[in-house]
Motif scaffolding. Structure first.
Motif, PDB file in Angstrom:
ATOM      1  N   ALA A 393       0.861  -1.180   0.000  1.00 30.94           N
ATOM      2  CA  ALA A 393       0.000   0.000   0.000  1.00 30.94           C
ATOM      3  C   ALA A 393       0.902   1.236   0.000  1.00 30.94           C
ATOM      4  O   ALA A 393       1.652   1.454   0.945  1.00 30.94           O
ATOM      5  CB  ALA A 393      -0.900  -0.001   1.227  1.00 30.94           C
ATOM      6  N   ILE A 394       0.830   1.984  -1.083  1.00 32.55           N
ATOM      7  CA  ILE A 394       1.738   3.123  -1.225  1.00 32.55           C
ATOM      8  C   ILE A 394       0.997   4.431  -0.997  1.00 32.55           C
ATOM      9  O   ILE A 394       0.109   4.802  -1.764  1.00 32.55           O
ATOM     10  CB  ILE A 394       2.367   3.158  -2.637  1.00 32.55           C
ATOM     11  CG1 ILE A 394       2.948   1.799  -3.009  1.00 32.55           C
ATOM     12  CG2 ILE A 394       3.418   4.259  -2.732  1.00 32.55           C
ATOM     13  CD1 ILE A 394       4.177   1.411  -2.250  1.00 32.55           C
ATOM     14  N   HIS A 395       1.364   5.107   0.063  1.00 30.53           N
ATOM     15  CA  HIS A 395       0.804   6.442   0.282  1.00 30.53           C
ATOM     16  C   HIS A 395       1.547   7.419  -0.641  1.00 30.53           C
ATOM     17  O   HIS A 395       2.759   7.309  -0.794  1.00 30.53           O
ATOM     18  CB  HIS A 395       1.004   6.845   1.742  1.00 30.53           C
ATOM     19  CG  HIS A 395       0.257   8.082   2.119  1.00 30.53           C
ATOM     20  ND1 HIS A 395       0.747   9.331   1.849  1.00 30.53           N
ATOM     21  CD2 HIS A 395      -0.949   8.265   2.705  1.00 30.53           C
ATOM     22  CE1 HIS A 395      -0.127  10.224   2.281  1.00 30.53           C
ATOM     23  NE2 HIS A 395      -1.167   9.607   2.807  1.00 30.53           N
ATOM     24  N   PRO A 396       0.808   8.351  -1.246  1.00 28.79           N
ATOM     25  CA  PRO A 396       1.472   9.237  -2.217  1.00 28.79           C
ATOM     26  C   PRO A 396       2.663  10.006  -1.648  1.00 28.79           C
ATOM     27  O   PRO A 396       3.584  10.338  -2.381  1.00 28.79           O
ATOM     28  CB  PRO A 396       0.359  10.192  -2.669  1.00 28.79           C
ATOM     29  CG  PRO A 396      -0.848   9.839  -1.908  1.00 28.79           C
ATOM     30  CD  PRO A 396      -0.635   8.551  -1.196  1.00 28.79           C
ATOM     31  N   VAL A 397       2.652  10.298  -0.345  1.00 25.31           N
ATOM     32  CA  VAL A 397       3.793  11.057   0.160  1.00 25.31           C
ATOM     33  C   VAL A 397       4.627  10.247   1.157  1.00 25.31           C
ATOM     34  O   VAL A 397       5.359  10.809   1.962  1.00 25.31           O
ATOM     35  CB  VAL A 397       3.368  12.404   0.797  1.00 25.31           C
ATOM     36  CG1 VAL A 397       2.809  13.313  -0.263  1.00 25.31           C
ATOM     37  CG2 VAL A 397       2.397  12.213   1.926  1.00 25.31           C
ATOM     38  N   ALA A 398       4.515   8.919   1.093  1.00 25.08           N
ATOM     39  CA  ALA A 398       5.368   8.102   1.953  1.00 25.08           C
ATOM     40  C   ALA A 398       6.817   8.347   1.574  1.00 25.08           C
ATOM     41  O   ALA A 398       7.137   8.531   0.407  1.00 25.08           O
ATOM     42  CB  ALA A 398       5.025   6.629   1.791  1.00 25.08           C
ATOM     43  N   GLY A 399       7.688   8.327   2.565  1.00 29.98           N
ATOM     44  CA  GLY A 399       9.091   8.621   2.287  1.00 29.98           C
ATOM     45  C   GLY A 399       9.316  10.111   2.318  1.00 29.98           C
ATOM     46  O   GLY A 399       8.528  10.850   2.888  1.00 29.98           O
ATOM     47  N   ARG A 400      10.387  10.542   1.678  1.00 28.31           N
ATOM     48  CA  ARG A 400      10.692  11.962   1.728  1.00 28.31           C
ATOM     49  C   ARG A 400      10.172  12.695   0.497  1.00 28.31           C
ATOM     50  O   ARG A 400      10.216  13.902   0.437  1.00 28.31           O
ATOM     51  CB  ARG A 400      12.207  12.162   1.817  1.00 28.31           C
ATOM     52  CG  ARG A 400      12.767  11.887   3.165  1.00 28.31           C
ATOM     53  CD  ARG A 400      12.302  12.910   4.187  1.00 28.31           C
ATOM     54  NE  ARG A 400      12.906  12.648   5.483  1.00 28.31           N
ATOM     55  CZ  ARG A 400      12.398  11.804   6.363  1.00 28.31           C
ATOM     56  NH1 ARG A 400      11.274  11.147   6.108  1.00 28.31           N
ATOM     57  NH2 ARG A 400      12.999  11.620   7.510  1.00 28.31           N
ATOM     58  N   MET A 401       9.736  11.973  -0.515  1.00 31.01           N
ATOM     59  CA  MET A 401       9.244  12.609  -1.731  1.00 31.01           C
ATOM     60  C   MET A 401       8.158  11.742  -2.325  1.00 31.01           C
ATOM     61  O   MET A 401       8.208  10.519  -2.170  1.00 31.01           O
ATOM     62  CB  MET A 401      10.368  12.713  -2.761  1.00 31.01           C
ATOM     63  CG  MET A 401      11.371  13.762  -2.458  1.00 31.01           C
ATOM     64  SD  MET A 401      12.271  14.110  -3.947  1.00 31.01           S
ATOM     65  CE  MET A 401      12.662  15.811  -3.685  1.00 31.01           C
ATOM     66  N   PRO A 402       7.220  12.341  -3.022  1.00 28.71           N
ATOM     67  CA  PRO A 402       6.214  11.533  -3.702  1.00 28.71           C
ATOM     68  C   PRO A 402       6.900  10.556  -4.661  1.00 28.71           C
ATOM     69  O   PRO A 402       7.831  10.930  -5.357  1.00 28.71           O
ATOM     70  CB  PRO A 402       5.389  12.562  -4.471  1.00 28.71           C
ATOM     71  CG  PRO A 402       5.623  13.850  -3.777  1.00 28.71           C
ATOM     72  CD  PRO A 402       7.010  13.774  -3.222  1.00 28.71           C
ATOM     73  N   GLY A 403       6.446   9.310  -4.653  1.00 27.62           N
ATOM     74  CA  GLY A 403       7.047   8.335  -5.557  1.00 27.62           C
ATOM     75  C   GLY A 403       8.311   7.697  -5.009  1.00 27.62           C
ATOM     76  O   GLY A 403       8.868   6.792  -5.603  1.00 27.62           O
ATOM     77  N   HIS A 404       8.742   8.175  -3.840  1.00 30.19           N
ATOM     78  CA  HIS A 404       9.960   7.660  -3.224  1.00 30.19           C
ATOM     79  C   HIS A 404       9.888   6.139  -3.026  1.00 30.19           C
ATOM     80  O   HIS A 404      10.809   5.401  -3.370  1.00 30.19           O
ATOM     81  CB  HIS A 404      10.127   8.357  -1.873  1.00 30.19           C
ATOM     82  CG  HIS A 404      11.515   8.280  -1.305  1.00 30.19           C
ATOM     83  ND1 HIS A 404      11.917   8.993  -0.235  1.00 30.19           N
ATOM     84  CD2 HIS A 404      12.574   7.532  -1.671  1.00 30.19           C
ATOM     85  CE1 HIS A 404      13.186   8.721   0.040  1.00 30.19           C
ATOM     86  NE2 HIS A 404      13.595   7.842  -0.817  1.00 30.19           N
ATOM     87  N   MET A 405       8.758   5.679  -2.502  1.00 29.00           N
ATOM     88  CA  MET A 405       8.597   4.252  -2.206  1.00 29.00           C
ATOM     89  C   MET A 405       8.560   3.415  -3.492  1.00 29.00           C
ATOM     90  O   MET A 405       9.109   2.322  -3.543  1.00 29.00           O
ATOM     91  CB  MET A 405       7.307   4.026  -1.410  1.00 29.00           C
ATOM     92  CG  MET A 405       7.382   4.555  -0.009  1.00 29.00           C
ATOM     93  SD  MET A 405       8.736   3.797   0.908  1.00 29.00           S
ATOM     94  CE  MET A 405       9.736   5.205   1.300  1.00 29.00           C
ATOM     95  N   ASN A 406       7.891   3.954  -4.495  1.00 26.82           N
ATOM     96  CA  ASN A 406       7.819   3.217  -5.771  1.00 26.82           C
ATOM     97  C   ASN A 406       9.197   2.989  -6.342  1.00 26.82           C
ATOM     98  O   ASN A 406       9.529   1.906  -6.799  1.00 26.82           O
ATOM     99  CB  ASN A 406       6.981   4.013  -6.780  1.00 26.82           C
ATOM    100  CG  ASN A 406       5.618   4.335  -6.236  1.00 26.82           C
ATOM    101  OD1 ASN A 406       5.491   5.112  -5.294  1.00 26.82           O
ATOM    102  ND2 ASN A 406       4.598   3.742  -6.800  1.00 26.82           N
ATOM    103  N   VAL A 407      10.005   4.061  -6.294  1.00 26.72           N
ATOM    104  CA  VAL A 407      11.359   3.959  -6.830  1.00 26.72           C
ATOM    105  C   VAL A 407      12.162   2.953  -6.019  1.00 26.72           C
ATOM    106  O   VAL A 407      12.858   2.093  -6.550  1.00 26.72           O
ATOM    107  CB  VAL A 407      12.047   5.345  -6.808  1.00 26.72           C
ATOM    108  CG1 VAL A 407      13.496   5.214  -7.203  1.00 26.72           C
ATOM    109  CG2 VAL A 407      11.327   6.299  -7.722  1.00 26.72           C
ATOM    110  N   LEU A 408      12.015   3.048  -4.709  1.00 26.95           N
ATOM    111  CA  LEU A 408      12.779   2.183  -3.815  1.00 26.95           C
ATOM    112  C   LEU A 408      12.421   0.713  -4.038  1.00 26.95           C
ATOM    113  O   LEU A 408      13.292  -0.151  -4.151  1.00 26.95           O
ATOM    114  CB  LEU A 408      12.477   2.586  -2.371  1.00 26.95           C
ATOM    115  CG  LEU A 408      13.386   2.002  -1.322  1.00 26.95           C
ATOM    116  CD1 LEU A 408      14.729   2.709  -1.365  1.00 26.95           C
ATOM    117  CD2 LEU A 408      12.770   2.148   0.055  1.00 26.95           C
ATOM    118  N   LEU A 409      11.125   0.434  -4.105  1.00 23.30           N
ATOM    119  CA  LEU A 409      10.700  -0.962  -4.263  1.00 23.30           C
ATOM    120  C   LEU A 409      11.033  -1.469  -5.663  1.00 23.30           C
ATOM    121  O   LEU A 409      11.377  -2.636  -5.841  1.00 23.30           O
ATOM    122  CB  LEU A 409       9.202  -1.097  -3.978  1.00 23.30           C
ATOM    123  CG  LEU A 409       8.836  -0.886  -2.511  1.00 23.30           C
ATOM    124  CD1 LEU A 409       7.331  -0.848  -2.339  1.00 23.30           C
ATOM    125  CD2 LEU A 409       9.432  -1.970  -1.632  1.00 23.30           C
TER     126      LEU A 409
END
Lengths: 515, 116
Positions: A393-409
Motif C-alpha cells: 500500500a503506497i501512500h502518495p507522500v510516503a518517504g521523503r518525496m512523492p514516488g519515493h517508495m515506488n522507486v525504492l521498491l
C-alpha cells in the motif's frame, strides 16, 4: 545572431517540451530525460561556438568555459552516481540550489558590467557625427528593463539558492526546524525591504539619466555632452549587494520553519523559482532557449507543487505558512493520549504473517533508511510461495518525496502490479488479515482524521485500522519525522515489532522458513 | 526598451510601446506557461519525484547565460572571470547532476519492466 544558432535554440526548446512531456509518462520517462539532455547539450555547444553579441563578436575565454564545464560535469557525475537512493531528494535540492546560484551570479556579473559602463562615452559614440541633436530623438542608454530583469534574477536566484541549501540540510538532518514567534512577520518585513530597496535602486539609476530639458534645447552635440555626466553613484552598488544579502536571508527564513516532512513541496516550489530565474537570464540575453526552458519549468514546477500539496490534501498556503511548526502543540496533545502499547515477538509475527490470507505491506521512510527494500522483497516472495496474497500500500507522500517508495521498491524488483495506490489500498484493508508497517508513521496516523489540532489534520491516510491486525516495525517509540505522536501504536489491534527494518525482516524470513 | 526618460511620451504610451517592442517575448511567456501546465497535466504520483528532478535539470539551461557572461568577460578582469567561471561550474552541476540523478531514478523503473 547566427541563424544556425537560432535553429539550434529552436531544436533545444522543442526537445525540452517533448522531454518534459515524455517524463510525465511511465513508459517514456527515461527516454524523455535523455531527449531533454540532448537538447541541453545542443544549446550549450551551440552557444559556445555560434553565439555572437550585438557587435558580432564571438565568445572568447573558451578555455575558461570548457574548464568550467569539465569541473561542473565531473563533480555532477560523481555525486549523482555515488548518491544513495535514500539521499536522492537532498541531491535534487542541492542541484536546484546550484542553478539558483548560477542565475544570481549571472545577475551580479551583468550588474557590474552595466554599472561600469561609461554611458557618456556611449552617447558620444552614437552621436559623434551629429551637429545638433533633437531632444525628441535623443536616446540615452538607460536600459531600465534590463536592470529590472537583473534584479528579479538576482532576488529569485538567491532565494532559491539559500532555500535549497536549507532544504538540503533539513532532509539530511543537519538543520533542525526552527520557529520563533512572529517569524512570518520578520519574513514579510524582509520581503518588503527587498521591494523597497529594489525600487530605490532603480530610481537612483534612473535619476542619473534625467537631464532637465533646459539643458538640451538646440544645443550642439558637443555642448550637450558637456552637460551630461552619467556616473552611477556608490549607493547603487551598496543597495545592490544589500538586496543580495536580504534575498539570501529571505531564502533561509522562508524554508527554516517548514517541517522536514514538507520539504518535497518546498523543493518543488524552489525548483519552479529557479526556472523563473533562468527565464530572467533569457530576457537579459534575448535567448529563447533559456526563456522557454525557464518558463516551462516555472509553470510545470508550480503545477507539480500544487499536485503534491493535493496529494497531502493541504493547500500550498497551509504548507508554507501553517507549517509543521506546531511541534510543541503536537507533543502536548500526544502526551495526554499516550497509553500502553504491546510488543510482538518475532516468532509470533512470523506465525501471524505465515498463516494469513492477505497481507498488506506499508513501506515508509524507515524502510529506505535501513536499505531494507531487498529484504522486503524476499519476505514478499516467501509469503507468496506459502500462498499468501501480498500487496504494497503506497501512500502518495510516503518517504521523503512523492514516488519515493515506488522507486525504492522498484529497485528490488518488486512487480509494478503489487503496488497499490492509496485509494485502492484503502478499499482493500477491510479484507486484509495483516498489515505490516515498515518504517511508516505519519501516513498511517489516525490523528489526520480525528484530531483537528494535529498539524497533519486533513491529510488522507492509509486506513490500516480497517484490517484485522496491524504489525508496526519501528526502531523505537520516538515520534515520526513530523514530530507527531501516533495514536495508532496504542490501539488494541496494533502490535509493535521494534528493530532496524532490515534486521527485523531478515529475522522474520528465517522464522517463517522454520514454521 | 531604450527610451529617453524626458520624452513627451506619457506613461501609458510608454507602457504600450514597451509591450509592442517586446510582444514576441510576451507571446513566448504566455504560451510556455500553458505548455508547461498542459505537458505535465495528468502525471501519476509515482512520477512526481523523477519529474521534479527532470524539470530541475531543464532549468539548468541557465548555464547558457553563464557561458555568455564568461565568454564576454574582459580577460583582464579577474573578478568577472572568476564570477563567470563559478557560474559555469554551478550551472553545469545543475545540468549534469540533474539529468544523471533523474536517469538513476528512472533506471529502476526500466530494469523491472525488462524482466517481465
Amino acid at each position: 545572431m547566427d541563424s544556425l544558432l537560432i535553429i539550434v535554440y529552436i531544436i533545444s526548446s522543442v526537445s525540452f517540451i517533448i522531454g518534459l512531456k515524455m517524463l510525465a509518462h511511465p513508459e517514456t520517462a527515461r527516454q524523455g530525460n535523455w531527449v531533454a539532455a540532448g537538447g541541453m547539450g545542443l544549446a550549450i555547444l551551440g552557444t559556445i561556438f555560434l553565439y555572437q553579441n550585438e557587435q558580432g563578436a564571438f565568445l572568447h575565454n573558451k578555455v575558461w568555459i570548457f574548464a568550467g564545464l569539465l569541473v561542473g560535469g565531473a563533480i555532477g557525475t560523481v555525486s549523482a552516481k555515488k548518491v544513495q537512493m535514500t539521499a536522492m531528494p537532498e541531491m535534487v535540492s542541492l542541484f536546484n540550489g546550484m542553478g539558483g546560484a548560477c542565475a544570481a551570479l549571472i545577475s551580479i556579473a551583468e550588474f557590474n558590467h552595466f554599472a561600469s559602463t561609461d554611458f557618456t562615452f556611449q552617447i558620444h559614440e552614437a552621436y559623434q557625427n551629429a551637429d545638433s541633436i533633437d531632444e525628441a530623438t535623443l536616446v540615452l542608454p538607460v536600459r531600465m528593463g534590463i536592470m529590472v530583469t537583473v534584479l528579479i534574477g538576482l532576488i529569485i536566484g538567491s532565494v532559491s539558492f539559500a532555500g535549497s541549501i536549507i532544504a538540503w540540510g533539513k532532509l539530511n538532518g543537519k538543520i533542525p526546524d526552527k520557529v520563533f514567534k512572529g517569524q512570518h512577520i520578520v519574513n514579510l518585513v524582509i520581503l518588503g525591504l527587498i521591494v523597497v530597496l529594489g525600487a530605490t535602486l532603480l530610481y537612483n539609476i534612473y535619476a542619473q539619466f534625467v537631464v532637465s530639458s533646459g539643458d538640451i534645447g538646440t544645443l550642439s552635440a558637443v555642448n550637450l555632452f558637456n552637460k551630461i555626466r552619467i556616473r552611477l553613484p556608490l549607493s547603487v552598488f551598496v543597495l545592490f549587494y544589500i538586496i543580495l544579502l536580504l534575498a539570501l536571508a529571505y531564502g533561509v527564513m522562508f524554508v527554516l520553519p517548514i517541517g522536514g516532512a514538507d520539504m518535497p513541496v518546498v523543493i518543488s516550489l524552489l525548483n519552479s523559482f529557479t526556472g523563473v530565474a533562468a527565464a530572467c537570464g533569457g530576457f537579459l540575453y534575448e535567448n529563447n532557449a533559456m526563456m522557454t526552458g525557464g518558463i516551462l519549468v516555472g509553470a510545470a514546477g508550480t503545477l507539480l507543487t500544487i499536485m503534491m500539496c493535493k496529494a497531502m490534501n493541504r493547500s500550498l498556503k497551509n504548507v508554507l505558512i501553517g507549517a509543521f511548526g506546531g511541534s510543541t502543540v503536537a507533543a502536548a496533545s500526544g502526551a495526554e493520549e499516550q497509553g500502553s502499547f504491546k510488543e510482538i515477538s518475532l516468532a509470533d509475527a512470523a506465525v501471524v504473517l505465515g498463516y494469513a490470507n492477505k497481507v498488506m505491506i506499508v513501506p515508509g521512510y524507515g524502510l529506505a533508511v535501513a536499505q531494507a527494500q531487498h529484504a522486503c522483497h524476499e519476505l514478499e516472495k516467501l509469503l507468496v510461495e506459502r500462498g499468501v496474497d501480498v500487496k504494497y500500500a503506497i501512500h502518495p507522500v510516503a518517504g521523503r518525496m512523492p514516488g519515493h517508495m515506488n522507486v525504492l521498491l522498484a529497485e528490488s524488483d518488486v512487480a509494478y502490479e503489487k503496488l497499490e495506490e492509496m485509494e485502492v489500498a484503502n478499499e482493500a484493508f477491510p479484507t486484509t488479515d495483516v498489515v505490516l508497517i515498515l518504517g511508516a508513521n505519519d501516513v498511517v496516523n489516525p490523528a489526520a482524521k480525528t484530531d483537528p489540532a494535529s498539524p497533519i489534520y486533513g491529510m488522507p491516510i492509509l486506513d490500516v485500522e480497517l484490517a484485522k491486525t496491524v504489525i508496526v516495525n519501528k526502531r523505537s517509540m520516538k515520534p515520526g519525522y513530523a514530530g507527531i505522536e501516533n495514536d495508532l501504536f496504542f490501539r488494541p489491534k496494533t502490535s509493535m515489532l521494534f528493530g532496524d527494518a532490515k534486521k527485523v525482516l531478515q529475522d522474520l524470513i528465517a522464522e517463517i522458513k522454520n514454521i | 526598451m531604450v527610451n529617453c526618460p524626458w520624452s513627451q511620451h506619457t506613461n501609458m504610451q510608454y507602457t504600450i510601446n514597451w509591450l509592442a517592442a517586446n510582444q514576441q517575448t510576451i507571446y513566448i511567456v504566455i504560451l510556455m506557461i500553458f505548455v508547461g501546465i498542459e505537458v505535465i497535466g495528468r502525471v501519476p504520483s509515482v512520477l512526481h519525484t523523477p519529474l521534479m528532478s527532470g524539470a530541475n535539470a531543464i532549468h539548468g539551461v541557465v548555464v547558457v547565460g553563464a557561458i555568455i557572461v564568461m565568454g564576454q568577460a574582459d580577460p583582464d578582469n579577474i573578478f568577472a572571470l572568476l564570477l563567470g567561471f563559478v557560474a559555469v561550474v554551478l550551472g553545469t552541476l545543475n545540468v549534469v547532476g540533474g539529468f544523471m540523478v533523474t536517469d538513476r531514478m528512472l533506471e529502476m523503473f526500466k530494469g523491472k519492466r525488462q524482466k517481465k
